[in-house]
Design an enzyme around this catalytic site. Structure first.
Site, PDB file in Angstrom:
ATOM      1  N   ASP A  36      62.463  35.081  39.069  1.00 28.98           N
ATOM      2  CA  ASP A  36      61.931  34.270  37.979  1.00 28.98           C
ATOM      3  C   ASP A  36      63.026  34.055  36.929  1.00 28.98           C
ATOM      4  O   ASP A  36      63.767  34.965  36.575  1.00 28.98           O
ATOM      5  CB  ASP A  36      60.706  34.943  37.355  1.00 28.98           C
ATOM      6  CG  ASP A  36      59.898  33.972  36.509  1.00 28.98           C
ATOM      7  OD1 ASP A  36      58.785  33.603  36.938  1.00 28.98           O
ATOM      8  OD2 ASP A  36      60.382  33.568  35.431  1.00 28.98           O
ATOM      9  N   ASN A  94      48.810  32.648  39.063  1.00 30.13           N
ATOM     10  CA  ASN A  94      48.062  31.860  38.090  1.00 30.13           C
ATOM     11  C   ASN A  94      47.546  30.609  38.785  1.00 30.13           C
ATOM     12  O   ASN A  94      48.294  29.929  39.489  1.00 30.13           O
ATOM     13  CB  ASN A  94      48.968  31.489  36.912  1.00 30.13           C
ATOM     14  CG  ASN A  94      49.474  32.726  36.183  1.00 30.13           C
ATOM     15  OD1 ASN A  94      48.732  33.669  35.988  1.00 30.13           O
ATOM     16  ND2 ASN A  94      50.741  32.725  35.810  1.00 30.13           N
ATOM     17  N   GLU A 102      51.631  26.986  35.170  1.00 27.05           N
ATOM     18  CA  GLU A 102      52.537  25.968  34.606  1.00 27.05           C
ATOM     19  C   GLU A 102      53.100  25.057  35.681  1.00 27.05           C
ATOM     20  O   GLU A 102      53.298  23.869  35.455  1.00 27.05           O
ATOM     21  CB  GLU A 102      53.702  26.649  33.868  1.00 27.05           C
ATOM     22  CG  GLU A 102      53.273  27.337  32.589  1.00 27.05           C
ATOM     23  CD  GLU A 102      54.394  28.182  31.995  1.00 27.05           C
ATOM     24  OE1 GLU A 102      55.568  28.026  32.402  1.00 27.05           O
ATOM     25  OE2 GLU A 102      54.074  29.016  31.142  1.00 27.05           O
ATOM     26  N   HIS A 107      52.584  29.872  43.775  1.00 24.78           N
ATOM     27  CA  HIS A 107      53.593  30.930  43.806  1.00 24.78           C
ATOM     28  C   HIS A 107      52.932  32.246  43.428  1.00 24.78           C
ATOM     29  O   HIS A 107      51.990  32.276  42.642  1.00 24.78           O
ATOM     30  CB  HIS A 107      54.771  30.620  42.869  1.00 24.78           C
ATOM     31  CG  HIS A 107      54.357  30.197  41.499  1.00 24.78           C
ATOM     32  ND1 HIS A 107      53.887  28.933  41.227  1.00 24.78           N
ATOM     33  CD2 HIS A 107      54.314  30.876  40.338  1.00 24.78           C
ATOM     34  CE1 HIS A 107      53.580  28.840  39.946  1.00 24.78           C
ATOM     35  NE2 HIS A 107      53.822  30.014  39.371  1.00 24.78           N
ATOM     36  N   HIS A 109      53.716  35.791  41.681  1.00 22.23           N
ATOM     37  CA  HIS A 109      54.635  36.607  40.869  1.00 22.23           C
ATOM     38  C   HIS A 109      54.577  38.041  41.397  1.00 22.23           C
ATOM     39  O   HIS A 109      53.485  38.577  41.631  1.00 22.23           O
ATOM     40  CB  HIS A 109      54.190  36.640  39.410  1.00 22.23           C
ATOM     41  CG  HIS A 109      54.205  35.328  38.699  1.00 22.23           C
ATOM     42  ND1 HIS A 109      55.193  34.976  37.811  1.00 22.23           N
ATOM     43  CD2 HIS A 109      53.351  34.276  38.736  1.00 22.23           C
ATOM     44  CE1 HIS A 109      54.933  33.772  37.316  1.00 22.23           C
ATOM     45  NE2 HIS A 109      53.823  33.319  37.860  1.00 22.23           N
TER      46      HIS A 109
HETATM   47  P1  AMP Z   1      53.250  29.919  36.297  1.00 23.01           P
HETATM   48  O1  AMP Z   1      52.832  29.929  34.857  1.00 23.01           O
HETATM   49  O2  AMP Z   1      52.493  30.936  37.101  1.00 23.01           O
HETATM   50  O3  AMP Z   1      53.201  28.538  36.874  1.00 23.01           O
HETATM   51  O4  AMP Z   1      54.729  30.459  36.313  1.00 23.01           O
HETATM   52  C1  AMP Z   1      55.850  29.664  36.480  1.00 23.01           C
HETATM   53  C2  AMP Z   1      57.051  30.592  36.460  1.00 23.01           C
HETATM   54  O5  AMP Z   1      58.158  29.901  36.974  1.00 23.01           O
HETATM   55  C3  AMP Z   1      57.428  31.107  35.063  1.00 23.01           C
HETATM   56  O6  AMP Z   1      57.401  32.523  35.072  1.00 23.01           O
HETATM   57  C4  AMP Z   1      58.844  30.567  34.866  1.00 23.01           C
HETATM   58  O7  AMP Z   1      59.676  31.465  34.185  1.00 23.01           O
HETATM   59  C5  AMP Z   1      59.317  30.341  36.287  1.00 23.01           C
HETATM   60  N1  AMP Z   1      60.334  29.306  36.468  1.00 23.01           N
HETATM   61  C6  AMP Z   1      60.337  28.050  35.985  1.00 23.01           C
HETATM   62  N2  AMP Z   1      61.407  27.369  36.422  1.00 23.01           N
HETATM   63  C7  AMP Z   1      62.096  28.205  37.230  1.00 23.01           C
HETATM   64  C8  AMP Z   1      63.291  28.107  37.987  1.00 23.01           C
HETATM   65  N3  AMP Z   1      64.018  26.981  38.008  1.00 23.01           N
HETATM   66  N4  AMP Z   1      63.701  29.183  38.683  1.00 23.01           N
HETATM   67  C9  AMP Z   1      62.999  30.320  38.662  1.00 23.01           C
HETATM   68  N5  AMP Z   1      61.846  30.486  37.979  1.00 23.01           N
HETATM   69  C10 AMP Z   1      61.406  29.443  37.263  1.00 23.01           C
END
Ligand code: AMP
Length: 116
Positions: A36, A94, A102, A107, A109
């Site tokens: 992440d 999420n 987001e 995905h 975590h």
């Molecule tokens: P979510 O809120 O579950 O959609 O989490 C999205 C996650 O993606 C967040 O923890 C971000 O820090 C992570 N993220 C966003 N862009 C990137 C990227 N280019 N490489 C790695 N992680 C990312």
């Protein structure tokens, strides 16, 4: 029938198409994983299916058994590789607006490396 329309321009779709750089730490036919960008724990990994699934609901409704098994097996493999198999870890996915998702590509975590 699609659960939600998949946005081909989401950032993880671009990573999967190798349009933006990313250090891939795990890859097989169905799954990729990377760290992440904004880690919330000493170990914070993201594991995602290569298939175009918006979220966990889309995935569990529409993915093949093989794809579903591959994603969860990858989580287990990553936990071993990153040394958190024994100390423990948390997985989170999420889903949708209320889940605070987001990026609209499923995905998981994987968080560990300290007591959360
Ligand atoms: P979510 O809120 O579950 O959609 O989490 C999205 C996650 O993606 C967040 O923890 C971000 O820090 C992570 N993220 C966003 N862009 C990137 C990227 N280019 N490489 C790695 N992680 C990312």
């Amino acid at each position: 029938m699609a659960y939600k329309t998949y946005d081909n321009d989401n950032i993880f779709a671009k990573i999967l198409r190798k349009e933006i750089p990313c250090d891939i730490i795990f890859e097989n036919n169905h799954v990729i994983a990377f760290k992440d960008l904004h880690p919330k724990a000493p170990i914070h990994l993201l594991a995602l299916p290569k298939g175009a699934y918006v979220d966990m609901s889309d995935f569990t409704n529409n993915a093949s058994t093989e794809e579903i098994a591959a994603l969860f097996r990858a989580v287990g493999e990553l936990a071993k590789t990153y040394g958190i198999n024994d100390s423990g870890y948390r997985i989170i996915s999420n889903c949708g607006i209320d889940g605070g998702q987001e990026i609209p590509h499923l995905h998981i975590h994987i968080l560990g490396g300290k007591q959360l």
